[in-house]
Design an enzyme around this catalytic site. Structure first.
Site, short mmCIF file in Angstrom:
data_model
loop_
_atom_site.label_atom_id
_atom_site.label_comp_id
_atom_site.label_asym_id
_atom_site.label_seq_id
_atom_site.Cartn_x
_atom_site.Cartn_y
_atom_site.Cartn_z
N ALA A 52 0.83 -1.54 -0.03
CA ALA A 52 -0.10 -0.16 -0.21
C ALA A 52 0.76 1.25 0.08
O ALA A 52 0.17 2.37 -0.34
CB ALA A 52 -1.06 0.02 1.20
N TYR A 53 2.14 1.25 0.34
CA TYR A 53 2.90 2.47 0.43
C TYR A 53 3.35 3.07 -1.05
O TYR A 53 3.84 2.40 -1.66
CB TYR A 53 4.18 1.98 1.10
CG TYR A 53 4.36 1.68 2.62
CD1 TYR A 53 2.96 1.91 3.24
CD2 TYR A 53 5.20 1.11 3.26
CE1 TYR A 53 2.94 1.55 4.66
CE2 TYR A 53 4.97 1.02 4.64
CZ TYR A 53 4.03 0.74 5.17
OH TYR A 53 3.81 0.54 6.54
N GLY A 54 2.79 3.91 -1.35
CA GLY A 54 2.56 4.55 -2.45
C GLY A 54 2.16 3.81 -3.62
O GLY A 54 2.61 3.72 -4.73
N ASP A 55 1.33 2.92 -3.38
CA ASP A 55 0.70 1.98 -4.35
C ASP A 55 1.72 1.19 -5.14
O ASP A 55 1.53 0.84 -5.99
CB ASP A 55 -0.12 2.93 -5.42
CG ASP A 55 -1.16 1.94 -6.08
OD1 ASP A 55 -1.40 0.76 -5.76
OD2 ASP A 55 -1.52 2.37 -7.14
#
Length: 319
Positions: A52-55
């Site tokens: 989920a971090y920065g997609d």
């Protein structure tokens, strides 16, 4: 850097972890490279990221540096899945801990990271929409197929972690939970009521995120909001704002006073406090720049005096 075991497992990690939440967005390739080099040169091994971090941008950036800055086998690579898998709907729609979503996300994470397995794979959030047994079966499958060596959970309440860990322990052959990642700092001690005792009782290693109170415990917000801080950005201002209240200011002032007396930085005081709390394996430090990270790596050689730790306990205690 000192090593600790993760809970009741044989997995060993450095007692500080490097977080990558800002990588690929607020932290560019140059800063990430410098930070990773500084961390591993001091003996740091635990690298924490998430799909989920920065997609996916954080994983992709980290993957591009593995094998270059540091050998893949010299680090403990941890990532997470289950958050932000559905697009277009806010709130509950951002969570999907189904077997399909988790395993699909894991495969995508492995591609971005450029590896065939992660050392620690964690469910990022609890979801009421998917049966827990289905979520945990995905962890079993990841371990059975060699895509993950250890598994854990993140942002679970005490009863949720207890239910998940007990389920995994109930039948031989299931992958036992190794870790529980939660927010924990002098500004957020809510986990001490139920989560910490549950983790200790179940043999889960605690991996605190935001051990510096979302940056507030560094003291940078004492006189306002710096233009280069998280609170000055549109996407992270609401993340920091809850810790800019009167109670937090009182805790920060106590940390600054302790730091002045010791000749340390406020960040080192706050980090040493949470690092050595009962049940903690490794706080995950999400420094946005290499300079920020270097400024706190010296805490590895420091031990917070008991009388100061006790005083901080008192001033930060929940009502």
């Amino acid at each position: 850097m000192h090593q600790r075991t993760v809970g009741a497992t044989g997995l060993r990690v450095s007692r500080l972890g490097l977080g990558t939440m800002t990588w690929g967005r607020d932290t560019d390739e140059h800063e990430a490279r410098e930070a990773l080099g500084a961390f591993t040169e001091r003996g740091g091994t635990l690298l924490d990221t998430a799909a989920a971090y920065g997609d996916g941008a954080a994983e992709e950036l980290l993957g591009s540096l593995l094998g270059d800055v540091v050998a893949r086998d010299d680090v403990v690579l941890a990532t997470k899945a289950g958050l932000g898998q559905r697009r277009g709907t806010p709130g509950r729609g951002a969570r999907d801990t189904s077997r399909r979503a988790l395993l699909t996300t894991l495969d995508a994470s492995l591609r971005r990271l450029g590896t065939d397995r992660v050392d620690l794979w964690q469910v990022h959030v609890w979801s009421d929409e998917v049966p827990l047994e289905e979520t945990l079966a995905a962890l079993d499958h990841a371990v059975a197929t060699g895509r993950a060596l250890y598994v854990g959970v993140s942002n679970y309440a005490g009863w949720q972690a207890a239910r998940a860990a007990t389920w995994q322990q109930a039948v031989p052959g299931r992958a036992p939970l190794a870790s529980l990642q939660v927010e924990y700092s002098l500004l957020n001690r809510a986990v001490e009521a139920e989560v910490v005792p549950a983790a200790e009782g179940l043999g889960l290693g605690l991996l605190p995120w935001s051990p510096l109170g979302r940056g507030v415990l560094t003291g940078k917000y004492r006189t306002g909001t710096p233009t280069d801080s998280r609170a000055a950005t549109s996407h992270l201002a609401s993340f920091v704002e809850p810790y800019l209240d009167d109670r937090s200011r009182g805790v920060v002032e106590s940390v600054v006073k302790a730091a002045d007396g010791l000749g340390w930085s406020p960040a080192e005081v706050a980090l040493a406090w949470v690092r050595d709390r009962p049940g903690v394996t490794a706080p995950v430090v999400g420094a946005r720049t290499a300079a920020q990270l270097r400024s706190i790596l010296g805490v590895e050689d420091k031990v917070l005096p008991a009388e100061i730790a006790d005083a901080l306990d008192d001033v930060s205690a929940l009502d």
